[in-house]
Enzyme design. Structure first.
Site, PDB file in Angstrom:
ATOM      1  N   TRP A   1     -33.152  10.433  18.956  1.00 46.16           N
ATOM      2  CA  TRP A   1     -31.766  10.831  19.394  1.00 46.16           C
ATOM      3  C   TRP A   1     -30.722   9.709  19.044  1.00 46.16           C
ATOM      4  CZ3 TRP A   1     -30.139  15.389  21.749  1.00 46.16           C
ATOM      5  CH2 TRP A   1     -31.014  16.169  22.166  1.00 46.16           C
TER       6      TRP A   1
ATOM      7  N   CYS B   1      -5.456  -6.978   5.610  1.00 50.23           N
ATOM      8  CA  CYS B   1      -6.758  -6.848   6.188  1.00 50.23           C
ATOM      9  C   CYS B   1      -7.813  -7.898   5.863  1.00 50.23           C
ATOM     10  CB  CYS B   1      -7.321  -5.496   6.263  1.00 50.23           C
ATOM     11  SG  CYS B   1      -6.141  -4.038   6.607  1.00 50.23           S
TER      12      CYS B   1
ATOM     13  N   ALA C   1       0.847  -1.429  -0.074  1.00 45.92           N
ATOM     14  CA  ALA C   1      -0.088   0.057   0.009  1.00 45.92           C
ATOM     15  C   ALA C   1       0.885   1.348   0.041  1.00 45.92           C
ATOM     16  CB  ALA C   1      -0.824  -0.034   1.087  1.00 45.92           C
TER      17      ALA C   1
END
Lengths: 470, 470
Positions: A456, A49, A13
């Site tokens: 909420w 991963c 990466a």
């Protein structure tokens, strides 16, 4: 004028992000550069991963984990050299020495060097034979080779499986971090009787109360969790393969295979020998532009990174940072002024087996980390639902909010819950990134509709409840 | 000294949040107050947003939608008077007149008045008989009574369903907003042949390109969408019930039932008669504390609210704001200094039918809204996945980022995608709340693991791609 040469060490990466971005960004300003990439293994740009999910059976084919194959990198103009291990660095003369798989030693000059050597798994002494090799049946899960090996071991449909097992095969995972939990899931889903042994507790980067909630789910799914325990030695069969793990309290855990998931360390051997600056964990210390020395850059898991909340160096080996750091360096290799902005310690995973689905996520500082950094912590766990209680989607979720009692600034958040729980952590991550207070988080306008949240929103309810008590 | 009396008009989210918070907050400082709550209907504190899911069959029982029953409010100390319609307000003398369901007129004095009368559905002339009643078979979905009526109409297992239908029943939804899309889903899932007719397009608070993406999914699921079209009149059966809708282009759409989902308007009749300040949409204009006049407060859907990005008044009828505004007023009724911090226009919904699952969300300004507010818009749509491409969870997702080309500040985001797409909008909402730039959003440390995101989280990838082009 000769073409500027960039040598990249490590073709995953960080290194390949830097390489491609450097080529693109230079091309955009009318310049061609030469990029040589050295890679120790035979694989490039794969998703480490993704390995546990491949082993568990979620991913059909190893090729799917590969974002860019060696061929593709070469097509895009990179001189990729596989099986090439960097051994020595001369920063002053800008020369790197590497060994080929054929055993040759090659010295190559560079104008800019990008060190992206990643991290190596921690392998304890007990996992090795007296000759230093790994005990058969014991290995980490770090690269594609490990993935293939674990797939052969765990998947009963492959020819390597024993013809007839009298009872379920027994596996041990040593280590309770992300890879440990994910491999416990994989073993368990493959029908193995699975025991996870951890020195402290499951996910020790969570607060103990949140870690305990996760452990409860994992155990109820059928994985045995042994906390506060270390493996001290192995028992082996006459053929040398693993038979059992013995822990420091003398308990013997029979095992047909053992996953070593005890974390990773920056792989900076040749670089630290060259006198480049490294931190407490051995990771290279690059400035915000990615530079560690004149003409030398570093990115990814071989580095420490700055934590935005504490301002201190930390080791946070993650593909997300590796990609961002790589891109930063790539731009700067074309005269850019990109800056890597640091990390928050955000992380997420899940444990799924049968009807059990738990998601776990965290960002910012844990209570212990915040206290160590000198903050006076106020924290509170709020239990809620991921959707309006009357909707079939509604799953339980527990949200722990951690704040600085004086400034009321948000310090961190931890989440454990069912489907759709984990990614809510990003709201806290964005708030932390901006340095917001718990009051800000409690006030903001988040998305509500019955299938998605309570009126909420629970992340906000959690912030409000803490704010009301502070 | 007499007890201070607070009169609340409207016993739903805003009013009851204010009432309970006022009681709690006063009690915390050792004071008891008297709270009288007047409610026009027989229902309190129910989830209007949940009505479409109840009608669709996701919710078993209407009671589940009720957060707090009248009995519960009374137990908590509120003098709740149902069937009470406020008719006149004397701000100077602090007196309110209301009519009871028995037809009596009562005048009540107050120390503080909380107006929380909500919003009323827009009912066009064509939906009414010449006598002014609703044409049978035509109605909105606003309250519990509407919910019960739609459930009887749509659910073929109830006794009110026709004994034998020769063909699927045909339904029309007029209006393409949230309620329109959700009721189209409910009708379609109930086996009705469903047509959605909208004056503009589906979800016109999205940019046209994003709206078109949503329309494609809804149509592929089997709902017919007719855009840029208005209903001009109805045809009725001899018994007076609806037979068809006729649109402005003369097309006749046969229909057994029609949902009127043309939006809502603030229900502020008696309050605006009293000379209280109202905005362009007729909503009350309260200051940040919730006050509209001496001793008069207002919260919820009867109000306009401040948009944090434009700083202008806007009408955003949503339970999330109602709850926050109500809580703010409740605290201020106990001498608090709470402030409602405004809105971002965040919203989310979904359309689910059979194998089709699409989630749609937005926050901040659309392109048109940003341009109207004077910003120079830069925007870009990025297509990605909700999880790593190799994971079974991976669904397509499209993210549109809208920014100010000069300041690079994030202005808004719109998301359309599969499962787990929609709630990602909260990351943008938190960023907008903090006034962050697209560069900030592109840099931040968001949660990544293969089941949850791509290594460049798509929201962030979208911000980065736009940032790179600006």
């Amino acid at each position: 004028m000769t073409t500027r040469r960039v040598v990249v060490v490590g073709a995953d990466a960080a290194g390949m992000s830097a390489a491609h971005q450097a080529i693109r960004a230079n091309r955009a300003r009318g310049e061609e550069i030469e990029v040589v990439a050295l890679e120790m293994t035979q694989d490039t740009s794969y998703s480490a991963c993704g390995l546990p999910y491949w082993v568990a059976g979620d991913v059909d084919d190893a090729d799917e984990l590969v974002a860019r194959s060696p061929e593709r990198h070469r097509e895009l103009g990179i001189d990729l050299r596989l099986g090439a291990t960097a051994t020595e660095l001369d920063v002053k003369d800008r020369k790197l020495t590497y060994r080929t798989s054929a055993g040759d030693t090659i010295r190559i000059g560079y104008d800019d060097l990008v060190i992206a050597t990643g991290a190596a798994p921690v392998i304890p002494d007990w996992a090795r034979t007296t000759e230093g090799a790994m005990v058969p049946g014991v290995r980490p899960l770090k690269d594609m080779t490990d993935g293939h090996a674990w797939l052969r071991t765990l998947n009963p449909t492959t020819s390597q499986a024993p013809a007839a097992s009298p009872s379920p095969r027994r596996g041990i995972v040593v280590g309770g971090g992300y890879v440990g939990v994910e491999m416990a899931e994989a073993m368990h889903r493959r029908g193995w009787e699975t025991t996870l042994i951890t020195r402290t507790r499951v996910m020790s980067n969570l607060d103990p109360d949140m870690s305990a909630r996760l452990e409860t789910v994992i155990e109820s799914a059928g994985v045995t969790v042994i906390g506060d325990t270390q493996v001290s030695e192995l028992r082996t069969h006459p053929d040398g393969s693993v038979a059992a793990a013995v822990t420091d309290d003398g308990t013997v855990y029979p095992a047909d295979a053992i996953v070593v998931a005890m974390g990773v360390r920056p792989a900076t051997g040749f670089a630290s020998l060259a006198g480049l600056p490294v931190g407490k964990t051995g990771g290279l210390l690059a400035d915000e532009s990615g530079r560690v020395a004149p003409g030398v850059w570093a990115a990814g898991d071989c580095c420490e990174v700055k934590h935005r909340v504490t301002g201190k160096w930390t080791f946070a080996p993650l593909g997300t940072h590796a990609n961002k750091q790589g891109k930063t360096i790539g731009e700067n290799l074309a005269g850019g002024e990109a800056r890597f902005q640091g990390v928050l310690g955000t992380a997420i995973t899940r444990f799924v087996a049968g009807d059990h689905h738990v998601e776990v996520a965290r960002t910012g500082l844990s209570t212990a980390e915040a206290e160590e950094a000198g903050f006076t912590v106020a924290s509170l766990v709020t239990e809620g639902r991921t959707a309006s209680g009357y909707m079939p989607e509604a799953s339980p979720i527990a949200v722990k909010v951690i704040a600085d009692a004086y400034s009321r600034r948000l310090m961190g958040m931890q989440i454990i819950g069912g489907r759709a729980a984990g990614k809510r952590i990003d709201t806290a991550a964005a708030s932390l990134w901006a340095g917001l207070s718990v009051d800000d988080l409690a006030s903001m306008d988040l998305a509500y509709a019955p299938p998605f949240a309570t009126v909420w929103e629970v992340v906000q309810l959690a912030a409000r409840r803490l704010a009301d008590r502070m």
